[in-house]
Design an enzyme around this catalytic site. Structure first.
Site, PDB file in Angstrom:
ATOM      1  CB  SER A  70       6.154   8.452   9.179  1.00 36.20           C
ATOM      2  OG  SER A  70       7.482   8.829   9.218  1.00 36.20           O
ATOM      3  CG  ASP A  82       3.670   6.035  13.073  1.00 33.51           C
ATOM      4  OD1 ASP A  82       3.469   6.468  12.090  1.00 33.51           O
ATOM      5  OD2 ASP A  82       4.590   5.653  13.551  1.00 33.51           O
ATOM      6  CD  GLU A 118       6.433   9.254  12.827  1.00 32.44           C
ATOM      7  OE1 GLU A 118       5.822   7.996  12.461  1.00 32.44           O
ATOM      8  OE2 GLU A 118       6.809   9.830  11.916  1.00 32.44           O
ATOM      9  CG  ASP A 147      10.131   1.862  -9.336  1.00 37.76           C
ATOM     10  OD1 ASP A 147      10.062   2.704  -8.380  1.00 37.76           O
ATOM     11  OD2 ASP A 147       8.796   1.843  -9.892  1.00 37.76           O
ATOM     12  CG  ASP A 161       4.081  -0.862 -12.333  1.00 39.23           C
ATOM     13  OD1 ASP A 161       4.966  -0.596 -11.159  1.00 39.23           O
ATOM     14  OD2 ASP A 161       4.414  -1.327 -13.506  1.00 39.23           O
ATOM     15  CB  VAL A 162       3.930   3.848  -8.781  1.00 36.67           C
ATOM     16  CG1 VAL A 162       4.112   5.222  -8.855  1.00 36.67           C
ATOM     17  CG2 VAL A 162       2.871   3.426  -7.931  1.00 36.67           C
TER      18      VAL A 162
END
EC number: 3.4.14.9
Length: 572
Positions: free
Chosen positions: A485, A285, A281, A553, A527-528
């Site tokens: 993440s 990042d 993680e 959405d 836009d997805v």
């Protein structure tokens, strides 16, 4: 009830950046009736190792009631609304402190209560609305009747927590939001998935996975889209024994950063880096905020997660309230289920987010990797919102995948992308129109309303690719790493680049993005509109949560960045 024989003497050491101001108190204060606070929730992965000795030392955090919280929210919205004459006129930490610091009565009551139990080793922050006190387990149990502190162990982590409800005097309760370090267990990291090849990856070798060059190609960042402003910075926060290794960052940039100018070292680490292996993680990042927000000074806030009686996330929040100079963009990939937290705790933490936003700081949180989530309640199920993703005062980032996993194509919903509606926070005005349009447009295909609250804060706000990343950790390149993440530092890096250009033009930084983001109505974003995320596996919804749709959405928000166009609309 009136105070008796009350005398408060406060001795403050000169504050330093990132350090707590020492406060000593001498007060004589009587106790009175009691009321119960907080929740007891012991996660299944924490083992009870038994009662602690009376002399065992622990630290508790007392969140003192703040003043003018409504005024703080009003100021946040005004400095974040591009149509407001106060847009961009952010406040200093000193100004925030003057606005929200607890009243003198609150100080006297809480300090008097502590002093009456012999507790004097206490620290506070510049805003004076948190108090951290070190005490023995015996003192803590006398201070909080009903509490019984045990040691709990999970993997290599160890914390002290109470195994029973506690109470505080009624008149003290009026001046406290919560006591930290009693029942709360450390937050969980959003679950990264290290995928093994499966059906969509069956043609091994044809798709190398997401790297900085793939992200730059998809989101239209050129080689010249790197930071140059001297007064710009960005940050990630790491908890739960997640460490990055400088050698991994160097290796990552050597492998994947050849086409753009970049830094290969973190500018500043706030906290102490632990030993042992690097965390996947933490590596992810740092590597992706520094390759997307390339050449920008980067800080890492790190907490080893072994603090005996305090949660690392709260420690990070305290630092934000005690540092006058901070990076402008912070990305955080951690969360808890709303129903595992007390409303008082979430409300206060959201106020802390307001304090950051009004200072011009952008806070980005991962939306989670459980889709709409699922809470099992006997014969009935309900979706399970995540916090801090559900806070109205942060920008929440969802996840997408390439429609063709072997090419840089348009994006579709990543089925793990967290999203939905808060059961705690009401829908903020800035998003009401967009969310209501979605609910009307897809009304016939929505899940049953018994699963969620249509009046709650809806999330995410924006998204980016979250599937099949390459990460270097412990000097080994690892493929197929997925999760929100990943998408969160990518969006954070792009916002830091936009801040860079704004600073060069003499404009204020973006700060809290949401009011402006929703006014853009998708301008500057891809836009997805394809795909759904997961939820409860039951007969009613059969594992299906919400689905993507035109415009906003609750799966991908407004969509994913088209960097040049987003830069253009945010450069005024």
């Amino acid at each position: 009830m009136l105070l008796s024989s009350t005398f408060v003497h406060i001795v403050k050491k000169k504050p330093h950046e990132g350090l707590l101001t020492i406060v000593k108190i001498w007060v004589d204060y009587p106790e009175n009736a009691y009321v119960q606070l907080d929740l007891i929730l012991v996660p299944h992965d924490w083992r009870d190792a038994g009662r602690v000795s009376a002399e065992e030392e622990l630290q508790l955090t007392f969140a003192l009631k703040q003043q003018n919280v409504e005024e703080l929210e009003d100021k946040l919205m005004k400095v974040s609304d591009p149509d407001s004459p106060l847009y961009g006129k952010h406040m200093s930490l000193e100004e925030v402190s003057s606005l929200v610091r607890p009243s003198e009565v609150t100080w006297k009551v809480v300090y008097g209560w502590l002093q009456s139990h012999g507790i004097r080793d206490c620290d506070t922050v510049l805003t004076q609305d948190f108090l951290q006190c070190t005490m023995s387990a015996k003192q803590a149990e006398e201070l909080l009747p009903g509490s019984r502190f045990h040691r709990y162990i999970s993997d290599n982590r160890s914390v002290l927590r109470s195994s029973a409800p506690y109470s505080v005097p009624d008149e003290v309760h009026l001046h406290l939001d919560f006591v930290g370090g009693v029942h709360r267990f450390p937050l969980k990291v959003q679950e990264l998935t290290q995928a093994t090849p499966h059906s969509k990856h069956s043609k091994a070798g044809l798709h190398l996975g997401v790297t900085p060059s793939i992200l730059r190609q998809r989101y239209n960042l050129s080689a010249s889209d790197v930071g140059v402003a001297a007064n710009n910075s960005q940050a990630v926060a790491q908890f739960l024994e997640q460490y990055y290794h400088p050698a991994d960052l160097t290796e990552f940039m050597s492998l994947f950063g050849g086409s753009f100018e970049h830094h290969s070292a973190v500018e500043r680490v706030v906290g102490t880096q632990g030993g042992g292996k690097a965390g996947l993680e933490a590596s992810l990042d740092v590597e992706y905020i520094m390759s997307t927000g390339a050449n920008i000074s980067t800080w890492v806030f790190t907490n080893a997660g072994r603090h005996e009686s305090q949660e690392p996330f709260l420690q990070w929040m305290l630092l934000l309230s005690n540092m006058t100079a901070l990076p402008w963009v912070h990305t955080i990939s951690y969360g808890d289920d709303e129903d595992s937290l007390s409303t008082a705790y979430m409300t206060r933490i959201s106020t802390e987010f307001m304090k950051a936003g009004v200072r011009g700081i952008s806070l980005l949180f991962a939306s989670g990797d459980s889709g709409a989530g699922c809470r099992h309640m006997g014969k009935e199920n309900a979706f399970r919102p995540s916090f801090p993703a559900s806070s109205p005062y942060v920008t929440t980032v969802g996840g997408t995948s390439f429609k063709n996993p072997f090419k840089v194509t348009e994006e579709v919903t990543d089925y793990i992308s967290g999203g939905g509606f808060s059961n705690v926070f009401k829908m903020p005005d800035y998003q009401a129109s967009a969310v209501n349009t979605y609910l009307k447009t897809v009304a016939s295909s929505l899940p049953p309303q018994s699963y969620y609250s249509t009046s709650g804060r809806a999330y995410p706000d924006i998204s980016a690719l979250s599937d099949n990343y390459w990460v270097v950790t412990n000097r080994v390149p690892i493929p197929w790493v997925s999760g929100t993440s990943a998408s969160t530092p990518v969006v954070g890096g792009m916002l830091a680049l936009i801040n860079d250009q704004r600073l060069l033009k003499g404009l204020p930084v973006l700060g809290f993005l949401n009011p402006r983001l929703y006014k853009l109505q998708g301008t500057g974003l891809y836009d997805v509109t394809d795909g759904c995320h997961l939820s409860c596996l039951d007969e009613q919804v059969q594992g299906k949560g919400f689905c993507a749709a035109p415009s906003w959405d609750p799966v991908t928000g407004w969509g994913t960045p088209n960097y040049p166009k987003l830069l253009t609309v945010l450069l005024d």
